[in-house]
Design a protein around this motif. Structure first.
Motif, PDB file in Angstrom:
ATOM      1  N   LEU A   1       0.914  -1.165  -0.182  1.00 17.95           N
ATOM      2  CA  LEU A   1       0.063  -0.030   0.005  1.00 17.95           C
ATOM      3  C   LEU A   1       1.027   1.239  -0.023  1.00 17.95           C
ATOM      4  O   LEU A   1       0.700   2.214  -0.670  1.00 17.95           O
ATOM      5  CB  LEU A   1      -0.794   0.083   1.230  1.00 17.95           C
ATOM      6  N   LEU A   2       1.915   1.393   0.747  1.00 17.84           N
ATOM      7  CA  LEU A   2       2.583   2.243   0.759  1.00 17.84           C
ATOM      8  C   LEU A   2       3.548   2.781  -0.433  1.00 17.84           C
ATOM      9  O   LEU A   2       3.835   3.722  -0.788  1.00 17.84           O
ATOM     10  CB  LEU A   2       3.773   2.498   2.066  1.00 17.84           C
ATOM     11  N   ALA A   3       4.012   1.350  -0.946  1.00 22.59           N
ATOM     12  CA  ALA A   3       4.572   1.591  -2.358  1.00 22.59           C
ATOM     13  C   ALA A   3       3.710   2.426  -3.443  1.00 22.59           C
ATOM     14  O   ALA A   3       4.083   3.031  -4.220  1.00 22.59           O
ATOM     15  CB  ALA A   3       5.031   0.356  -2.734  1.00 22.59           C
ATOM     16  N   ALA A   4       2.382   1.543  -3.482  1.00 21.64           N
ATOM     17  CA  ALA A   4       1.438   2.285  -4.454  1.00 21.64           C
ATOM     18  C   ALA A   4       0.937   3.682  -4.280  1.00 21.64           C
ATOM     19  O   ALA A   4       1.107   4.458  -5.084  1.00 21.64           O
ATOM     20  CB  ALA A   4       0.123   1.392  -4.135  1.00 21.64           C
ATOM     21  N   GLN A   5       1.175   4.176  -2.836  1.00 19.71           N
ATOM     22  CA  GLN A   5       0.685   5.447  -2.417  1.00 19.71           C
ATOM     23  C   GLN A   5       1.993   6.262  -2.751  1.00 19.71           C
ATOM     24  O   GLN A   5       2.009   7.394  -3.702  1.00 19.71           O
ATOM     25  CB  GLN A   5       0.617   5.691  -0.972  1.00 19.71           C
ATOM     26  N   THR A   6       3.367   6.012  -3.077  1.00 19.58           N
ATOM     27  CA  THR A   6       4.532   6.486  -3.297  1.00 19.58           C
ATOM     28  C   THR A   6       4.470   6.820  -4.901  1.00 19.58           C
ATOM     29  O   THR A   6       4.759   7.788  -5.286  1.00 19.58           O
ATOM     30  CB  THR A   6       5.632   6.056  -2.713  1.00 19.58           C
ATOM     31  N   GLU A   7       3.964   5.698  -5.491  1.00 16.75           N
ATOM     32  CA  GLU A   7       4.037   5.675  -6.833  1.00 16.75           C
ATOM     33  C   GLU A   7       3.096   6.751  -7.394  1.00 16.75           C
ATOM     34  O   GLU A   7       3.214   7.565  -8.514  1.00 16.75           O
ATOM     35  CB  GLU A   7       3.762   4.321  -7.294  1.00 16.75           C
ATOM     36  N   MET A   8       1.787   6.568  -6.641  1.00 21.01           N
ATOM     37  CA  MET A   8       0.765   7.644  -7.066  1.00 21.01           C
ATOM     38  C   MET A   8       1.028   9.154  -6.877  1.00 21.01           C
ATOM     39  O   MET A   8       0.915   9.981  -7.722  1.00 21.01           O
ATOM     40  CB  MET A   8      -0.625   7.514  -6.253  1.00 21.01           C
TER      41      MET A   8
END
Length: 124
Positions: free
Chosen positions: A42-49
Motif C-alpha cells: 500500500l505504501l509503495a502504491a501511495q508513493t508511486e501515485m
C-alpha cells in the motif's frame, strides 16, 4: 474496486484512501492473505501515485507555459503584420493595389453614404 481505470477518482475518495492507509499502519498484527494488500504494498502504491501526480502536475504546468508562449508569439506576429499593412498603406497609398494585396480594402471600394429619401410626413 473501480471499473473505469481511465477516469480520475474524486479527491474525496483519494483522501479516504490515504486515511485508510495511515490507519492500517497502526494495526500491528495486520497480515492479509493476499500480499498485494500488505502495508508495504500500500505504501509503495501511495508513493508511486504521489510521484505520478507530481510528474503530471509538472507536465501540465509545462504545457500551460508552452501554450502561453505560443499565444504570446502569435500576438507578436499579428502585431508585426498589422504594422506591415499600415506601412504598405503609408508607402503606396491606401488606394493602391499593393495595399489591397496585403489584405486591406481600398478606399474607393467603400460605399459612399447615400441620402435617405424624405419621409412622407416631411413632403406634405
Amino acid at each position: 474496486m473501480t471499473l473505469k481505470h481511465t477516469v480520475p477518482l474524486k479527491q474525496s475518495i483519494v483522501t479516504a484512501d490515504r486515511d485508510s492507509t495511515a490507519a492500517v499502519q497502526d494495526i500491528k498484527d495486520y497480515a492479509p492473505a493476499n500480499k498485494d494488500y500488505s502495508t508495504e504494498s500500500l505504501l509503495a502504491a501511495q508513493t508511486e501515485m504521489d510521484d505520478r501526480q507530481t510528474i503530471a502536475a509538472q507536465a501540465e504546468a509545462a504545457a500551460k507555459a508552452a501554450r502561453d508562449d505560443a499565444v504570446a508569439a502569435t500576438h507578436r506576429y499579428h502585431n508585426k503584420v498589422v504594422g506591415m499593412r499600415d506601412s504598405v498603406g503609408a508607402q503606396y497609398g491606401k488606394d493602391s493595389n499593393e495595399f489591397q494585396s496585403v489584405g486591406r480594402k481600398k478606399t474607393t471600394e467603400y460605399s459612399r453614404p447615400t441620402r435617405r429619401p424624405a419621409s412622407k410626413k416631411s413632403q406634405q
